[in-house]
Design an enzyme around this catalytic site. Sequence first.
Site, PDB file in Angstrom:
ATOM      1  N   ASP A   1      18.021  20.430 -11.706  1.00 47.45           N
ATOM      2  CA  ASP A   1      16.867  19.877 -12.422  1.00 47.45           C
ATOM      3  C   ASP A   1      17.051  19.972 -13.933  1.00 47.45           C
ATOM      4  O   ASP A   1      16.762  19.026 -14.667  1.00 47.45           O
ATOM      5  CB  ASP A   1      15.589  20.624 -12.011  1.00 47.45           C
TER       6      ASP A   1
ATOM      7  N   GLY B   1       3.936  20.006  -9.634  1.00 50.35           N
ATOM      8  CA  GLY B   1       4.144  20.443  -8.248  1.00 50.35           C
ATOM      9  C   GLY B   1       4.485  19.307  -7.290  1.00 50.35           C
ATOM     10  O   GLY B   1       4.355  19.455  -6.089  1.00 50.35           O
TER      11      GLY B   1
HETATM   12  C1  GLA Z   1      14.465  22.473  -6.249  1.00 52.34           C
HETATM   13  C2  GLA Z   1      15.409  23.300  -7.111  1.00 52.34           C
HETATM   14  C3  GLA Z   1      16.750  22.607  -7.281  1.00 52.34           C
HETATM   15  C4  GLA Z   1      17.338  22.200  -5.926  1.00 52.34           C
HETATM   16  C5  GLA Z   1      16.293  21.450  -5.090  1.00 52.34           C
HETATM   17  C6  GLA Z   1      16.782  21.152  -3.703  1.00 52.34           C
HETATM   18  O1  GLA Z   1      14.145  21.279  -6.918  1.00 52.34           O
HETATM   19  O2  GLA Z   1      14.821  23.523  -8.373  1.00 52.34           O
HETATM   20  O3  GLA Z   1      17.627  23.444  -7.981  1.00 52.34           O
HETATM   21  O4  GLA Z   1      17.837  23.309  -5.247  1.00 52.34           O
HETATM   22  O5  GLA Z   1      15.085  22.182  -5.007  1.00 52.34           O
HETATM   23  O6  GLA Z   1      17.837  20.248  -3.732  1.00 52.34           O
END
Ligand code: GLA
Length: 390
Positions: free
Chosen positions: A177, A127
């Site tokens: 990510d 988190g």
């Molecule tokens: C989270 C989401 C990503 C992206 C970021 C903001 O980490 O999982 O896909 O949208 O927020 O940049």
Amino acid sequence: MRLNDLSAQVAADFLKAFNRPPRWIVAAPGRVNVIGEHTDYNDGFVLPMAIEFYAVMAADRPPGGENRVLIHSTAESEPASIDLSAPLRPSPLKWSNYPRGVIAGFLERGINLGGLDVFLRSTVPLGGGLSSSAALEVSTATLIEAVSGKKLDPVEKALLCQKAEHEFANVPCGIMDQFISVMGRESHLLLLDCRTRKTELVPMRDPSVELLISNTNVRHELGSGQYAKRRAQCEAAACVLGVPSLRDAQPASLQSARGKMEDVVFRRARHVIGENERTVQAAAAVRASQWQKVGDLMYASHKSLRDDYEVSCAELDAIVEIAEGIGPQGGVYGCRMTGGGFGGCTVALVKTDAVQAVTQQIGAAYKEKTGLTATIFGSRPAAGATVIKG
Ligand code: GLA
């Protein structure tokens, strides 16, 4: 902890839990996003790097041949038991939904993994905005590839993991990510065009600079619903501008349409359009080792996220202000919040020889301003998911 040591530790964890050594060991990293925030779901650009923090899984076939995946995790008191003989659905045991969703994705493709005993240990702070969930998804996918001998194309693998997060964890995340956890490369940032999914490795091996991550150690609950709300506001802006997504919008066309949209929608769009521009510029500046330029773009990104996109919080702002106060003379080129926002981490670009002093200064000043303790650590750009054994 170095990946080799971590992997030895997880092998020992497995041995202790299951009374025999594991046959497979895999790892997938978390990430820090250097710049390009809330742009991925707008078909824009992002510039993340994988960090030296990993979700590691050790596994073997169950001795009794049971057709289920049993996962013990150091972070959870209750193990996840995933029955492979029935259709997979999200479970009330929340953390199990990440591996569950990934397994479902492989089964859908006709890739049968068979029963497994698994031990999971993750060093990605949970988190903290460093993609602990993507690391877990990609680690699961890498394990299934290893046990089944069926390797997916990296783009397909990342998209399968994203789908798991949408459908099993109910988080409408973008693609950043999972892509960086799959495709990260040592000593490189990854410039990802989220529309074409084309990736470009941006070398970052100048020993005179480092990225310093500061975890505020707060996570504001209101964050959860806000992510989907931001996505909807961006879609509303694109609709008014008559473009498929904000990737296609220009600052001038946004200005002329200002009167046709709510102010809040206008500001959300202004962030995304500016952030795409900053991200492309930052990638070029990294290539040219123009560190002050990169730092200035990071500060501009933070201000835009704070004022226009409204996803920062007092604790993140406090660290960025402290960093700005230390300034280039003290060894800080730039700093910004990273990840979805509402808590989690900042990332700062710092002169290597000042890292210790800056860590100490940020830690002390953050404590004084907020009464809280930040966790501050550096990371070189790391490699993406790997099979360590098997
Ligand atoms: C989270 C989401 C990503 C992206 C970021 C903001 O980490 O999982 O896909 O949208 O927020 O940049």
